[in-house]
Design an enzyme around this catalytic site. Structure first.
Site, PDB file in Angstrom:
ATOM      1  CB  SER A 248      19.288  34.040 -28.056  1.00  0.00           C
ATOM      2  OG  SER A 248      19.891  35.136 -27.427  1.00  0.00           O
ATOM      3  CG  ASP A 343      13.460  39.460 -26.757  1.00  0.00           C
ATOM      4  OD1 ASP A 343      14.101  39.663 -25.717  1.00  0.00           O
ATOM      5  OD2 ASP A 343      13.895  38.789 -27.714  1.00  0.00           O
ATOM      6  CG  HIS A 377      15.486  36.551 -25.339  1.00  0.00           C
ATOM      7  ND1 HIS A 377      15.684  37.092 -26.585  1.00  0.00           N
ATOM      8  CD2 HIS A 377      16.563  35.738 -25.102  1.00  0.00           C
ATOM      9  CE1 HIS A 377      16.830  36.657 -27.083  1.00  0.00           C
ATOM     10  NE2 HIS A 377      17.381  35.826 -26.208  1.00  0.00           N
TER      11      HIS A 377
END
Length: 428
Positions: A248, A343, A377
């Site tokens: 991330s 995601d 994600h």
């Protein structure tokens, strides 16, 4: 640890009586193989024996996170002709998942309330999951506790507060030398670092944010470069260089470290962005990158109260964002790029596609990439509860992370093995 819910009766009773049912339940055995205590990232085989032929039962799992939030799952099974249920062979007929899913009871754990992430950031205490077998009407027939350990025997854990560094160092037992890894998280977590230390890596876990992000106006790369230098000073660390693992927002920091720190030899980039995000980035008191523009008007709000942020991050290649673009093609590091195709936090796939185009245009071959269809994600070490949505500590939205649970769980198993192989090949 095995416990039936009733003691064996002292007399033999006729079928159909309550005591006969109690006698039968005392013969039911719930086993966790090869043992009830294992590492967090290891699978266990759940087997039930002593049931009636073709008996329907409900398997349940329950665990409590570090905040005291209870997560649970359940699945219906039918015993085979021999009165056995084996999650490695038999399909769930309904409940939290369906089909043959040996670890389904664990990855499908969920809280009753929406938007909950299972908090397990501290390594000292195991992740304990209570697994139980129930009759159709709910009575407990047998129960066992699966202790899922994060910190292996002999692995040392040391809190580090030295200069700019505020993190935790994990060191394997033995004389070494061991390869070293910097584990970057958006917010501090020890889980991944401890598990890598169990595999023979010296790992320093750092969080991008040690304070409330709302108070942060700039981020300095120096702090993470100091972490690289700290690792290389450790007496058990080999001399080949340091690896960095990130996901991330921290993936941007990791790729920048690969550009500015020549000792970074291997970088795992998971669901990152091709540009710097949130606040400007500095190195040696000089701004090196501006921040990618985030368009709040393009956030999609769902009926559950969760928000899809994917389309609110503006194009890193747009003229107004050029100052935020990370020049990853300048790095000499070996990269493992990972993108989840479902995601919904940001467009990891498109970001990775663009990064690879730039690298190929420069004639670079210092990378490999993995795409996971159906994954979201929040790719983490395997067998933890799948998170659909939870509060985003940076952007203050209840963020929908994306992913189909079964595909996401399979991606985590594959990726975890891939990460270890990559670091061993590049750093050993």
């Amino acid at each position: 640890m095995l416990r039936s819910n009733q003691d064996s009766p002292r007399i033999r009773c006729q079928p159909g009586s309550r005591s006969y049912s109690e006698e039968m339940s005392s013969l039911i055995r719930l086993r966790l193989l090869p043992r009830a205590r294992c590492f967090f990232d290891e699978p266990v085989q759940v087997k039930v024996a002593g049931l009636r032929s073709r008996q329907a039962v409900t398997m349940r799992a329950r665990s409590t996170d570090e905040r005291g939030v209870v997560f649970s799952s359940s699945a219906t099974y039918r015993a085979d002709d021999g009165g056995e249920v084996d999650l490695n062979r038999h399909p769930s007929l309904g409940g939290s998942y369906v089909g043959v899913e040996p670890m389904g009871l664990l990855w499908s754990l969920r809280a009753e309330a929406l938007h909950q992430y299972f908090e397990k950031g501290k390594a000292l205490e195991p992740h304990v999951v209570t697994i139980s077998v129930h009759e159709e009407e709910g009575r407990v027939l047998a129960e066992a506790a699966n202790e899922r350990v994060l910190l292996g025997d002999g692995v040392t854990r040391l809190s580090v507060n030295e200069g700019n560094i505020n993190g935790v160092l994990f060191t394997p037992p033995g004389p070494g030398p061991f390869p070293a890894v910097l584990d970057l998280n958006t917010f501090m977590s020890e889980k991944r670092a401890a598990l890598l230390a169990n595999k023979g890596f010296v790992v320093l876990a750092l969080g991008i944010f040690n304070v409330n992000p709302e108070t942060v106006t700039e981020i300095h790369l120096d702090r993470f470069k100091d972490g690289i230098d700290f690792l290389q000073r450790q007496p058990k660390v080999g001399s080949k260089g340091v690896g960095v693992i990130s996901r991330s927002m921290s993936a941007g920091i990791a790729s920048l470290l690969s550009v500015f720190a020549r000792d970074v030899k291997a970088c795992v980039w998971i669901n990152g962005c091709g540009a710097n995000f949130f606040v400007p980035l500095y190195y040696k008191n000089k701004q090196i990158l501006s921040s990618l523009i985030f368009d709040h008007s393009k956030v999609i709000h769902t009926e559950s109260g969760g928000s899809i942020l994917k389309y609110a991050f503006t194009n890193p290649l747009a003229e107004e964002n050029k100052g935020s673009l990370i020049s990853v093609e300048q790095a000499k590091t070996q990269f493992l790029f990972v993108a989840s195709e479902d995601d919904l936090c940001w467009d990891s796939k498109t970001n990775l596609d663009e990064i690879m185009k730039r690298l190929k245009r420069q004639g670079k071959d210092n990378f490999e990439s993995v795409y996971y269809p159906g994954a979201g994600h929040m790719l983490e070490p395997p067998y933890g509860p799948f998170c659909t949505s939870s509060p985003n500590g940076v952007l203050k939205y209840k963020t929908v992370w994306g992913g189909e649970p079964r595909a996401h769980a399979a991606a985590e198993v594959h990726l975890w093995k891939k990460i270890q192989e990559f670091f061993k090949a590049q750093l050993s």
